[in-house]
Motif scaffolding. Structure first.
Motif, PDB file in Angstrom:
ATOM      1  N   GLN A  96       3.914  12.889   4.742  1.00  0.00           N
ATOM      2  CA  GLN A  96       4.318  11.574   5.235  1.00  0.00           C
ATOM      3  C   GLN A  96       3.284  10.507   4.876  1.00  0.00           C
ATOM      4  O   GLN A  96       3.633   9.366   4.568  1.00  0.00           O
ATOM      5  CB  GLN A  96       4.524  11.630   6.748  1.00  0.00           C
ATOM      6  CG  GLN A  96       5.709  12.483   7.179  1.00  0.00           C
ATOM      7  CD  GLN A  96       5.732  12.730   8.671  1.00  0.00           C
ATOM      8  OE1 GLN A  96       5.333  11.878   9.471  1.00  0.00           O
ATOM      9  NE2 GLN A  96       6.165  13.916   9.080  1.00  0.00           N
ATOM     10  N   GLU A  97       2.008  10.879   4.904  1.00  0.00           N
ATOM     11  CA  GLU A  97       0.961   9.937   4.531  1.00  0.00           C
ATOM     12  C   GLU A  97       1.039   9.608   3.040  1.00  0.00           C
ATOM     13  O   GLU A  97       0.796   8.470   2.631  1.00  0.00           O
ATOM     14  CB  GLU A  97      -0.414  10.505   4.883  1.00  0.00           C
ATOM     15  CG  GLU A  97      -0.674  10.613   6.384  1.00  0.00           C
ATOM     16  CD  GLU A  97      -0.571   9.267   7.075  1.00  0.00           C
ATOM     17  OE1 GLU A  97      -1.210   8.301   6.616  1.00  0.00           O
ATOM     18  OE2 GLU A  97       0.156   9.171   8.088  1.00  0.00           O
ATOM     19  N   LYS A 128       3.766   7.060   2.619  1.00  0.00           N
ATOM     20  CA  LYS A 128       3.325   5.715   2.983  1.00  0.00           C
ATOM     21  C   LYS A 128       2.499   5.086   1.873  1.00  0.00           C
ATOM     22  O   LYS A 128       2.645   3.893   1.575  1.00  0.00           O
ATOM     23  CB  LYS A 128       2.528   5.776   4.281  1.00  0.00           C
ATOM     24  CG  LYS A 128       3.353   6.199   5.490  1.00  0.00           C
ATOM     25  CD  LYS A 128       2.479   6.405   6.723  1.00  0.00           C
ATOM     26  CE  LYS A 128       3.292   6.950   7.887  1.00  0.00           C
ATOM     27  NZ  LYS A 128       2.434   7.223   9.074  1.00  0.00           N
ATOM     28  N   SER A 130       4.882   4.182  -1.124  1.00  0.00           N
ATOM     29  CA  SER A 130       5.705   3.025  -0.791  1.00  0.00           C
ATOM     30  C   SER A 130       4.890   1.739  -0.798  1.00  0.00           C
ATOM     31  O   SER A 130       5.356   0.699  -1.281  1.00  0.00           O
ATOM     32  CB  SER A 130       6.355   3.226   0.583  1.00  0.00           C
ATOM     33  OG  SER A 130       7.209   4.346   0.584  1.00  0.00           O
ATOM     34  N   ALA A 131       3.665   1.805  -0.282  1.00  0.00           N
ATOM     35  CA  ALA A 131       2.803   0.626  -0.269  1.00  0.00           C
ATOM     36  C   ALA A 131       2.451   0.204  -1.685  1.00  0.00           C
ATOM     37  O   ALA A 131       2.472  -0.991  -2.017  1.00  0.00           O
ATOM     38  CB  ALA A 131       1.535   0.903   0.536  1.00  0.00           C
ATOM     39  N   SER A 169       9.520  -1.280   1.299  1.00  0.00           N
ATOM     40  CA  SER A 169       9.464  -1.111   2.748  1.00  0.00           C
ATOM     41  C   SER A 169      10.771  -0.614   3.365  1.00  0.00           C
ATOM     42  O   SER A 169      10.831  -0.404   4.583  1.00  0.00           O
ATOM     43  CB  SER A 169       9.073  -2.437   3.410  1.00  0.00           C
ATOM     44  OG  SER A 169      10.019  -3.461   3.104  1.00  0.00           O
TER      45      SER A 169
END
Length: 258
Positions: free
Chosen positions: A42-43, A46, A49-50, A55
């Protein structure tokens, strides 16, 4: 912190899968799902996506406190926060067995892997007395409902739905206290009630994870919302660091999953 350039092997492949899902949502207006993901994965999501400036994604694992979660990637015209949970292709299943047969999370996971069900197809497994609730991707449900009949030598009956989920959901017990700093060894010492030296030894022995990644940097910093797993002690989420005591120590609030 995830450094995308340092990812290797399966994590590099997962990074590419995330990027492909982002491209499908952004360019082809398709909704894509990937899961179940552990905390470390999950990290990575993130971070990808960043880096992509994307988003329109969301994570959900079947219930609010779930650790393993499915990732959804939505076209820009969809507001992720407005999408109901039943959009996710997740099916809860309940297994019943005799209460005198003591089964654990590990027992169920081993039995599921024995059916050649990949880890990505199965989310959290909550085990109680005489029953267990776990979450699976819908595409795995036919095999599970047809073939999942035993956990080790213990017979089970499997049905759709999450029966008695409220009794099995992890409870978050709040703890407060003070620490000398936000260093990893100081926080682990507080959570375990061990001396600073013993906490450092636990960290060196790779018994501490932060957000799913083993951490051995004794002086590394812990941040709010970090999830700490300490082997032999449990899981904790850092709620906040707030204020300084009269003795110059930092106040800390932590949730302990039980």
């Amino acid at each position: 912190m995830i450094h995308l350039k340092e990812l290797l092997g399966d994590e590099k492949i997962l990074q590419s899968r995330f990027q492909d899902a982002i491209d499908s949502a952004r360019v082809r207006n398709q909704t894509k799902f990937i899961g179940f993901l552990d905390i470390r994965q999950q990290e990575i999501l993130k971070a990808v996506s960043a880096a992509a400036g994307f988003s329109s994604w969301r994570l959900y694992g079947g219930f609010p406190e779930a650790e393993r979660k499915v990732a959804a990637f939505f076209p820009d015209y969809i507001q992720p926060d407005e999408m109901p949970p039943d959009w996710f292709p997740i099916l809860p299943l309940t297994a019943h067995f005799r209460a005198q047969d003591k089964l654990s999370h590990r027992d169920f996971l081993g039995a599921l892997m024995g059916l050649r069900i990949s880890r990505e197809l199965v989310g959290d497994i909550l085990v109680g007395s005489g029953l267990a609730v776990f979450f699976a991707l819908e595409k795995a449900a036919p095999v599970l409902l047809d073939e999942f009949r035993k956990v080790g030598r213990v017979g089970i009956t499997l049905s759709e739905g999450a029966q008695d989920l409220e009794t099995l959901r992890p409870k978050l017990i709040q703890m407060t206290g003070t620490v000398s700093s936000t260093r990893l060894d100081a926080v682990v010492a507080f959570l375990t009630r061990l001396s600073r030296g013993n906490a450092q030894e636990m960290i060196r022995q790779e018994r501490v994870k932060v957000d799913g990644q083993v951490r051995t940097d004794i002086a590394g910093q812990v941040k709010e919302q970090n999830l700490l797993s300490i082997r032999g002690y449990g899981k904790y989420v850092i709620s906040s660091f707030y204020g300084v005591s009269k003795k110059g120590r930092l106040h800390i609030a932590v949730g302990h999953y039980q």
